[in-house]
Design a protein around this motif. Structure first.
Motif, PDB file in Angstrom:
ATOM      1  N   UNK A 151       5.506  13.104   1.130  1.00 31.82           N
ATOM      2  CA  UNK A 151       4.897  12.481   2.675  1.00 31.82           C
ATOM      3  C   UNK A 151       4.281  11.105   2.374  1.00 31.82           C
ATOM      4  N   UNK A 152       4.555  10.628   1.223  1.00 33.12           N
ATOM      5  CA  UNK A 152       4.002   9.141   1.037  1.00 33.12           C
ATOM      6  C   UNK A 152       4.963   8.096   1.383  1.00 33.12           C
TER       7      UNK A 152
ATOM      8  N   UNK B 124      -1.325   5.325  10.628  1.00 30.19           N
ATOM      9  CA  UNK B 124      -1.988   5.520   9.132  1.00 30.19           C
ATOM     10  C   UNK B 124      -3.005   6.515   9.171  1.00 30.19           C
ATOM     11  N   UNK B 125      -2.583   7.680   8.265  1.00 32.92           N
ATOM     12  CA  UNK B 125      -3.566   8.623   7.925  1.00 32.92           C
ATOM     13  C   UNK B 125      -4.351   8.279   6.503  1.00 32.92           C
TER      14      UNK B 125
ATOM     15  N   UNK C  96       7.807  -3.526   5.458  1.00 35.43           N
ATOM     16  CA  UNK C  96       9.033  -2.341   5.080  1.00 35.43           C
ATOM     17  C   UNK C  96       8.135  -1.089   5.058  1.00 35.43           C
ATOM     18  N   UNK C  97       8.751  -0.150   5.262  1.00 29.15           N
ATOM     19  CA  UNK C  97       8.311   1.251   5.238  1.00 29.15           C
ATOM     20  C   UNK C  97       9.272   2.125   4.354  1.00 29.15           C
ATOM     21  N   UNK C  98       8.862   2.242   2.963  1.00 28.39           N
ATOM     22  CA  UNK C  98       9.843   3.178   2.103  1.00 28.39           C
ATOM     23  C   UNK C  98       9.475   4.424   2.013  1.00 28.39           C
ATOM     24  N   UNK C  99       9.917   5.774   2.186  1.00 25.53           N
ATOM     25  CA  UNK C  99       9.602   6.734   1.700  1.00 25.53           C
ATOM     26  C   UNK C  99       9.700   7.127   0.301  1.00 25.53           C
TER      27      UNK C  99
ATOM     28  N   UNK D 160       0.953  -1.461   0.137  1.00 27.53           N
ATOM     29  CA  UNK D 160      -0.063   0.147  -0.191  1.00 27.53           C
ATOM     30  C   UNK D 160       0.796   1.222   0.054  1.00 27.53           C
ATOM     31  N   UNK D 161       0.432   2.208  -0.539  1.00 23.65           N
ATOM     32  CA  UNK D 161       0.996   3.491  -0.508  1.00 23.65           C
ATOM     33  C   UNK D 161       0.162   4.437   0.357  1.00 23.65           C
ATOM     34  N   UNK D 162       0.694   4.736   1.627  1.00 21.00           N
ATOM     35  CA  UNK D 162       0.042   5.639   2.484  1.00 21.00           C
ATOM     36  C   UNK D 162       0.499   6.851   2.996  1.00 21.00           C
ATOM     37  N   UNK D 163      -0.239   7.747   3.747  1.00 23.24           N
ATOM     38  CA  UNK D 163       0.218   8.804   4.274  1.00 23.24           C
ATOM     39  C   UNK D 163       0.106   8.785   5.825  1.00 23.24           C
ATOM     40  N   UNK D 164       1.421   8.821   6.299  1.00 24.62           N
ATOM     41  CA  UNK D 164       1.300   8.537   8.007  1.00 24.62           C
ATOM     42  C   UNK D 164       0.607   9.707   8.621  1.00 24.62           C
ATOM     43  N   UNK D 165      -0.013   9.569   9.581  1.00 22.35           N
ATOM     44  CA  UNK D 165      -0.595  10.697  10.493  1.00 22.35           C
ATOM     45  C   UNK D 165       0.335  10.855  11.518  1.00 22.35           C
TER      46      UNK D 165
END
Ligand code: FAD
Length: 483
Positions: A217-218, A256-257, A210-213, A183-188
């Motif tokens: 902001x995504x 997760x936003x 995995x959390x890849x920048x 998923x491509x997410x925006x973190x709150x």
């Protein structure tokens, strides 16, 4: 029912189909590309080019238009998250190039459209039949069914290939054992200590995440825990699901936003037994499917297309023998088979096990050894791909020190013979289809896909040159003139 004809029909406008069509166009063969989607989704599964793909795109001048979209040069690759140092690779691209799959597709699609045959979206292949002379494809379009007849079909319609199913071509291998989501997410709220750079995967909580920048902001998140195992491929990826997965790895400091895009995948590992079925040639995910570990799938598909394009064009133009198409299978099948091995091994290194960290520590220590790093980096990067060859150089990629002499020819996807003047005379009967670059270096025949088709063993060696020219370029034509 309306009927259309084409020299080559490409089913699937993903990176593989587009690259194949762009290669065919460059070689003077018009291909029609169809895709079931209403248009490009703009979403990207893959996020990076491996060094060998970068070399090939650069050879055609197709890397340049990607430059404004490049996020970073990544000096490291990875094997199941264990870093591989690409500085050890003998290439002008000793790094991955972080660029989204959607941008690569856009650039390739532009090449295809510029050749006069834009992708026909909302065209879904529903049935395929072939005989000795042609292949006929039933296509569903918004205005009703139509039929395409072509001399050859490139099946680049992805992992669930309709062409494969229509022809009853088996896809043997191992079924999925792990199901995962992307998923491509925006973190709150960012987890404490989250790096702003490409980070290796973290393990914990019975899954991995995995959390890849991605910039702006995504973040891209990949995860596969217990919950994902029971979810169907068609289930949407929700913010609550991503939240649970990230908490399992990063604790409750993460929030997760928004989920911008999500999809599901697995570690199924499959490959068709033959890439050529009469007039149908399988490429990309339609031919091979594996865990997207190490970042290899899109790259494999692109390299399939570069291998196939010039060969198919030569056959369609009546220059080469149809047996040249069999070399596509002979060369590319073992490469993907090897990727299936390394991705299955990487899969094991991510399966939850109490001793997983111990195994990873041992393997990480081994990969810190320069020879081991070079070996695995050479494989994952595609730099060490070597096709069968009669001598030590044949089948290897063109080394960078000869790239300049071959540059003009490779931009036009033409083979080039580099070496002393005497070679020009020998190659005269193939002068309409091979370039010549005079050099004091010993002779070398560079194929359009920047692999070596023949190499002299010494300054005066011409053994095997005419055989190699005939093998790769077809029957000689007397009295032609070399360009
Ligand atoms: C989560 C994830 C991450 C990944 N990351 C990487 C990475 O970092 N690096 C990497 O190299 N690879 C990566 N991959 C793999 C990569 O995305 C694929 O290997 C690549 O998309 C394959 O390209 P393709 O053109 O062969 O197939 P696809 O991209 O699947 O394209 C197939 C096309 O065919 C069309 N089609 C399907 N059926 C029909 C039909 N009946 N008629 C007409 N058209 C049809 C589809 O609409 C689609 O456009 C990743 C994959 C996943 C799932």
């Amino acid at each position: 029912m309306p009927e259309y004809r084409a020299d080559v029909l490409v089913v699937g406008a993903g990176p593989t189909g587009l690259a194949a069509a762009a290669e065919l166009a460059l070689a003077g063969v018009g291909a029609v590309v169809i895709d079931a989607l209403p248009g490009r989704s703009g979403q990207s599964k893959a996020l990076a080019l491996q060094p060998r793909s970068a070399e090939l795109l650069d050879a055609r001048g197709w890397l340049e238009p990607l430059r404004p979209h490049v996020h970073a040069r990544l000096p490291k690759g990875h094997f199941a998250g264990l870093p591989l140092d690409y500085a050890a690779l003998e290439t002008r691209f000793p790094h991955q190039i972080a660029v989204e799959q959607a941008r690569i597709e856009e650039v390739l699609e532009e090449r295809v459209a510029a050749a006069g045959s834009p992708v026909r979206w909302s065209h879904a292949c529903t049935a395929v039949r072939q005989d000795d002379d042609e292949v006929t494809v039933a296509v569903e379009t918004p205005t009703g069914p139509i039929e395409f007849t072509a001399r050859y079909l490139v099946a680049a319609d992805g992992a669930h290939s309709a062409v494969r199913r229509a022809l009853g071509v088996p896809f043997p291998g191992r079924a999925a054992r792990m199901r995962m989501a992307v998923a491509d997410i925006v973190l709150a709220r960012r987890p404490p200590g989250l790096a702003d750079e490409w980070a290796p995967p973290e393990f914990g909580g019975g899954g991995f995440g995995y959390l890849l920048p991605l910039g702006g902001g995504v973040h891209r998140v990949l995860f596969g825990g217990e919950e994902q195992q029971s979810l169907d491929r068609s289930e949407p990826v929700t913010a609550a699901e991503v939240q649970r997965a990230l908490e399992a790895v990063h604790g409750d400091g993460v929030e997760v936003g928004e989920v911008r895009w999500g999809s599901r995948f697995s570690d199924a590992s499959r490959q068709v037994e033959r890439y050529r079925h009469g007039r149908v040639l399988f490429a990309g995910d339609a031919a091979h499917l594996h865990l997207p570990a190490g970042g290899q799938g899109l790259n494999l598909g692109l390299q399939d297309a570069f291998n196939l394009g010039w060969k198919l064009a030569s056959v369609v133009r009546g220059r080469a023998w149809t047996s040249l198409l069999d070399t596509y299978h002979d060369e590319r099948h073992p490469v993907a088979a090897r990727v299936l091995v390394n991705t299955r091994a990487q899969g094991v290194l991510t399966v939850p096990d109490p001793d997983l960290l111990a195994v990873r520590e041992v393997l990480g220590d081994l990969l810190a050894d320069p020879a081991a790093n070079r070996r695995v980096a050479g494989e994952i990067s595609g730099i060490d791909v070597r096709y069968p060859g009669a001598d030590p150089l044949q089948g290897r990629r063109l080394p960078d020190d000869l790239a300049e002499q071959a540059r003009a020819s490779l931009l036009a996807a033409r083979p080039v013979l580099i070496g002393p003047e005497v070679l020009r005379e020998i190659a005269e009967p193939w002068g309409d289809r091979v370039d010549f670059a005079s050099a004091s270096a010993t002779g070398i025949l560079v194929r359009p896909d920047a692999y070596i088709g023949w190499a002299a063993s010494g300054p005066h060696d011409i053994d095997g040159l005419t055989g190699a020219l005939a093998h790769w370029l077809g029957a000689p034509v007397p009295h032609s003139t070399l360009r």
